[in-house]
Enzyme design. Structure first.
Site, mmCIF file in Angstrom:
data_model
loop_
_atom_site.group_PDB
_atom_site.id
_atom_site.type_symbol
_atom_site.label_atom_id
_atom_site.label_comp_id
_atom_site.label_asym_id
_atom_site.label_seq_id
_atom_site.Cartn_x
_atom_site.Cartn_y
_atom_site.Cartn_z
ATOM 1 C CB SER A 176 44.423 -1.017 138.324
ATOM 2 O OG SER A 176 44.452 0.367 138.608
ATOM 3 C CG HIS A 204 43.290 -5.321 137.872
ATOM 4 N ND1 HIS A 204 43.531 -5.389 136.521
ATOM 5 C CD2 HIS A 204 42.832 -4.070 138.119
ATOM 6 C CE1 HIS A 204 43.252 -4.216 135.978
ATOM 7 N NE2 HIS A 204 42.820 -3.407 136.925
ATOM 8 C CE LYS A 236 40.017 -3.704 134.045
ATOM 9 N NZ LYS A 236 39.617 -2.698 134.993
HETATM 10 C C1 LIG Z 1 39.086 -1.400 134.975
HETATM 11 C C2 LIG Z 1 38.773 -0.999 136.370
HETATM 12 C C3 LIG Z 1 37.551 -0.431 136.692
HETATM 13 C C4 LIG Z 1 36.552 -0.033 135.642
HETATM 14 O O1 LIG Z 1 35.925 -1.136 135.085
HETATM 15 P P1 LIG Z 1 35.276 -1.000 133.627
HETATM 16 O O2 LIG Z 1 34.340 -2.135 133.552
HETATM 17 O O3 LIG Z 1 36.408 -1.080 132.679
HETATM 18 O O4 LIG Z 1 34.592 0.319 133.594
HETATM 19 C C5 LIG Z 1 37.277 -0.182 138.016
HETATM 20 N N1 LIG Z 1 38.171 -0.462 138.976
HETATM 21 C C6 LIG Z 1 39.385 -0.972 138.697
HETATM 22 C C7 LIG Z 1 40.336 -1.252 139.809
HETATM 23 C C8 LIG Z 1 39.717 -1.254 137.389
HETATM 24 O O5 LIG Z 1 40.921 -1.731 137.099
#
Ligand SMILES: *Cc1c(COP(=O)(O)O)cnc(C)c1O
Length: 393
Positions: A176, A204, A236
């Site tokens: 990330s 991602h 995302k």
């Molecule tokens: C954003 C993210 C999360 C958390 O997800 P949310 O729905 O925002 O709580 C978990 N793992 C990774 C790799 C992320 O980038």
């Protein structure tokens, strides 16, 4: 109450103080932040679906039908037909028998890992995994081992020392804060050799990578049966909110029985689930959004290389510039803000010490001109003069 002021001041002095900015209006390349119109390069809305008219319309229509709150946990009476249908569609999308919705990705990771392993078992995680995965490993009570980034031989040696108990290998699909992709084929092989589970958090990758947006597994061409647990987020690339875990019938039934972050929390609003169904359809259908992202990534990388900026090896829309020192990263971020560009400085402990960076992310809805604006602003700020640390490249 304990004195809190001193640690806060220390944090500020170290350039590690965190503060929110106030945004107006919908997510998108142009935003009003703290009253100023800025071009934003820091959202995870990679496909530009967070404010897509069809996604918004689906949300409104479902709110009329279901109201706003789900009113209860999934196991009480909060699990509506639309949640259920979305789970079936996510299972089909990922090629799995079942999928299970969670309220957030953070909760999904805590829930899954704690449900699958405990004292006496082992969790092996890439050192650069997302914080929620590291927290999950700690919470589970299993022995948590963090292997150096993408270091398969090291992982393999660690696995060989663990004879007793279950073994769970956990990795981000796309890292990330770095944007690079996990070596999934090799991880799959090592997992099989050592009779370990492999879990991929593809927050991602899903929607972004692979011809049909099926994420880093599709990108790597790995046989999906090698990855027993796939976690994806909906906030995302899909532009909505929440997360899911996909896998076998037995995995999902186990989670329904045992994942505490699934059981003891209110189900997400049904309208979110309905909006996500629409987003999922658009994400699959509009391959032009993925193609557009590739174009923008190329444009940015070509321009940044010409400016001799500290790019990292990433082919995804996550394009960090490595700065090194946390305070310096903050200064550069502030200087970009002066130029009308919003890029967040990511500092420890989110990233390892000495690797503070500007985390630039691209969205399919950015224009070429906006990327050129970013490059111009970076040139003006003269990263080199601010002493970019070559050693961190
Ligand atoms: C954003 C993210 C999360 C958390 O997800 P949310 O729905 O925002 O709580 C978990 N793992 C990774 C790799 C992320 O980038």
């Amino acid at each position: 109450m304990k004195e809190l002021r001193i640690p806060l001041e220390r944090r500020r002095a170290a350039g590690l103080y965190r503060a929110r900015r106030i945004a107006e209006g919908p997510q998108g390349p142009e935003r009003i932040i703290d009253g100023r119109r800025l071009i934003s390069f820091c959202s995870n809305d990679y496909l530009g679906l967070a404010n897509h008219p069809n996604v918004v319309a689906a949300f409104k229509k479902a709110a009329d039908k279901y109201g706003v709150g789900s009113g209860a946990a999934h196991l009480i009476n909060g699990h509506t037909r639309v949640h259920h249908v979305l789970e079936e569609e996510l299972a089909a999308f990922t090629g799995r028998a079942r999928a299970l919705l969670f309220s957030t990705g953070y909760m999904a990771n805590l829930g899954v890992i704690s449900a699958l392993v405990s004292r006496g078992d082992s969790v092996l995680e890439d050192r650069l995994n997302h914080a929620s995965l590291i927290d999950a490993g700690l919470l589970s009570g299993a022995r948590l081992m963090r292997y150096p980034h993408r270091d398969i031989p090291n992982l393999s040696r660690r696995l060989a020392t663990r004879e007793q108990g279950e073994k769970l290998i956990v990795t981000d699909g796309v890292f990330s804060m770095d944007g690079d992709i996990a070596p999934l084929a090799e991880l799959g092989k090592v997992a099989m050799q050592h009779d370990a589970w492999l879990m991929v958090d593809d927050a991602h990758g899903l929607g972004v990578l692979g011809a049909s947006g099926r994420g880093s597994l599709e990108h790597c061409g790995i046989d999906i049966s090698r990855v027993s647990i796939l976690m994806g987020t909906l906030g995302k690339a899909f532009g909505t909110f929440g997360a899911f875990v996909a896998g076998s019938e037995e995995l999902i039934e186990t989670l329904i029985q045992a994942a505490r972050t699934y059981i003891y929390t209110t189900a997400p609003p049904p309208a979110i689930a309905e909006a996500t169904r629409t987003a999922l359809r658009i994400a699959q259908r509009d391959s032009w959004r993925r193609e557009r992202l590739c174009e923008l990534v190329n444009r940015f990388r070509t321009g940044a290389a010409a400016l001799d900026l500290p790019l990292v090896k990433s082919e995804t829309p996550i394009q960090p510039l490595l700065i090194g020192d946390a305070a310096r990263a903050t200064i550069i971020g502030d200087a970009l803000l002066e130029q009308g560009i919003l890029v967040t400085a990511i500092r420890p402990p989110t990233v390892p010490k000495g690797t503070a960076r500007l985390r630039i992310t691209l969205s399919a809805t950015h224009t070429d001109a906006q990327v050129d604006n970013l490059l111009d602003a970076l040139a003006t700020v003269r990263l080199q003069r601010l002493g970019v640390n070559d050693a961190t490249r």
